[in-house]
Design an enzyme around this catalytic site. Structure first.
Site, mmCIF file in Angstrom:
data_model
loop_
_atom_site.group_PDB
_atom_site.id
_atom_site.type_symbol
_atom_site.label_atom_id
_atom_site.label_comp_id
_atom_site.label_asym_id
_atom_site.label_seq_id
_atom_site.Cartn_x
_atom_site.Cartn_y
_atom_site.Cartn_z
ATOM 1 N N ARG A 50 0.675 -1.402 -0.081
ATOM 2 C CA ARG A 50 -0.167 -0.220 0.120
ATOM 3 C C ARG A 50 0.594 0.982 -0.401
ATOM 4 O O ARG A 50 2.096 0.953 0.847
ATOM 5 C CB ARG A 50 -0.826 0.112 1.637
ATOM 6 C CG ARG A 50 -1.515 -1.646 1.060
ATOM 7 C CD ARG A 50 -2.959 -0.900 2.266
ATOM 8 N NE ARG A 50 -3.587 0.378 2.163
ATOM 9 C CZ ARG A 50 -4.587 0.315 2.414
ATOM 10 N NH1 ARG A 50 -5.418 -0.755 1.571
ATOM 11 N NH2 ARG A 50 -5.470 1.611 1.774
ATOM 12 N N GLU A 75 -0.656 -7.516 -5.106
ATOM 13 C CA GLU A 75 -1.854 -5.699 -5.409
ATOM 14 C C GLU A 75 -1.144 -4.348 -5.415
ATOM 15 O O GLU A 75 -0.166 -4.179 -4.843
ATOM 16 C CB GLU A 75 -3.078 -6.641 -4.321
ATOM 17 C CG GLU A 75 -3.357 -7.689 -4.529
ATOM 18 C CD GLU A 75 -3.967 -7.265 -2.588
ATOM 19 O OE1 GLU A 75 -4.539 -7.091 -2.194
ATOM 20 O OE2 GLU A 75 -4.752 -8.686 -2.980
HETATM 21 N N1 PXP Z 1 -7.909 -9.926 -3.221
HETATM 22 C C1 PXP Z 1 -8.052 -8.174 -3.169
HETATM 23 C C2 PXP Z 1 -7.173 -7.566 -4.230
HETATM 24 C C3 PXP Z 1 -7.673 -7.785 -2.263
HETATM 25 O O1 PXP Z 1 -7.207 -6.679 -2.067
HETATM 26 C C4 PXP Z 1 -7.569 -8.723 -0.017
HETATM 27 C C5 PXP Z 1 -7.715 -7.749 0.439
HETATM 28 O O2 PXP Z 1 -6.819 -7.580 0.749
HETATM 29 C C6 PXP Z 1 -8.331 -9.916 -1.248
HETATM 30 C C7 PXP Z 1 -8.476 -10.582 -2.321
HETATM 31 C C8 PXP Z 1 -8.041 -10.771 0.226
HETATM 32 O O3 PXP Z 1 -9.329 -10.444 0.840
HETATM 33 P P1 PXP Z 1 -9.322 -10.981 2.161
HETATM 34 O O4 PXP Z 1 -8.152 -10.635 3.065
HETATM 35 O O5 PXP Z 1 -10.864 -10.588 3.143
HETATM 36 O O6 PXP Z 1 -9.346 -12.238 2.300
#
Ligand code: PXP
Length: 248
Positions: A50, A75
């Protein structure tokens, strides 16, 4: 595309870094979590660098790139600073996500329709570095079409609305949106991933959608790992996915 029995589990280990950052300490080490998740059957490791660096740090991403033997999925927002890091790290895959400072976690998908040219430019730069690109979007026909237009390789359809739906009618409606968007994306030649808010109880109907090739799951796995250990937590999730695909 993606109609076979295979379904990959990408384990998001951001929360491990969250615990470390709570004390600005050295432990727990996300790298160790990645190793144990891999031993438990993870098909990939996912982290979100982030802009505010609230959990994963730059050094984590570079170290994970060295150590993860499967797939590293980064991500990321489309901010220039983060794109420049991604181009250096060269993850196997980059998942473009929206980012707002005040949010607890990613809220909703990236609106590609309103920022199509900016997203396309980032997709092109990542592709030029050999990085596959997924875009995290709401399961909306217009967003799926835009994902195709910007040249993404995959869509990650956000399952937060499904996870938060309460009552059979609302849950069924969200599942229908996801199934339709998955079919549309596959028809356009896009790989189909899903994630956000999935847990040991609600994951089965999602894993049974035939076009889904990859699920990215963080919170529920790390929450269970605190109690039973990372390797076991990942194995238990992976077993559910495998059962869903073998029709048991
Ligand atoms: N996919 C994306 C694009 C996300 O931003 C996140 C959270 O960081 C996740 C999947 C995973 O989500 P969770 O932590 O709710 O399983």
């Amino acid at each position: 595309m993606g109609q076979g029995n295979n379904i990959r589990l990408g384990v998001n280990i951001d929360h491990v870094a969250t615990v470390r950052q709570a004390r600005r300490a050295r432990e727990p080490e996300p790298l160790a979590a990645a190793v144990l998740a891999t031993l438990g059957g993870a098909d990939g490791i996912t982290v979100h660098l982030r802009e505010d660096r609230r959990h994963i740090q730059d050094r984590d991403v570079f170290l994970l790139r060295e150590m993860v033997p499967t797939r590293l999925n980064l991500e990321m927002s489309i901010a220039e600073e983060i794109v420049a890091i991604a181009l250096k790290v060269r993850p196997d895959e980059a998942t473009l996500v929206p980012e707002r400072r005040q949010e607890l976690t990613t809220e909703g998908g990236l609106d590609i329709v309103v920022q199509e040219s900016a997203v396309r430019a980032v997709v092109e730069r990542l592709h030029a570095a050999g990085i596959a690109v997924s875009v995290f979007i709401d399961p909306e026909p217009a967003q799926v079409e835009a994902a195709r237009r910007v040249g993404a390789d995959a869509v990650e359809l956000q399952t937060a609305s499904y996870s938060e739906a309460r009552g059979t009618a609302a849950i069924t409606a969200e599942l229908t949106r996801l199934r339709q968007a998955a079919a549309q994306a596959a028809q356009l030649g896009l790989h189909v991933h899903m994630g956000h808010g999935l847990n040991y109880v609600n994951v089965a109907p999602i894993a049974q959608i035939p076009q889904v090739e990859e699920l990215n799951i963080g919170h529920s796995i790390v929450a269970r790992a605190v109690l039973v250990g990372m390797e076991r937590a990942v194995r238990e999730m992976k077993d559910i996915l495998l059962r869903c695909r073998s029709g048991q």
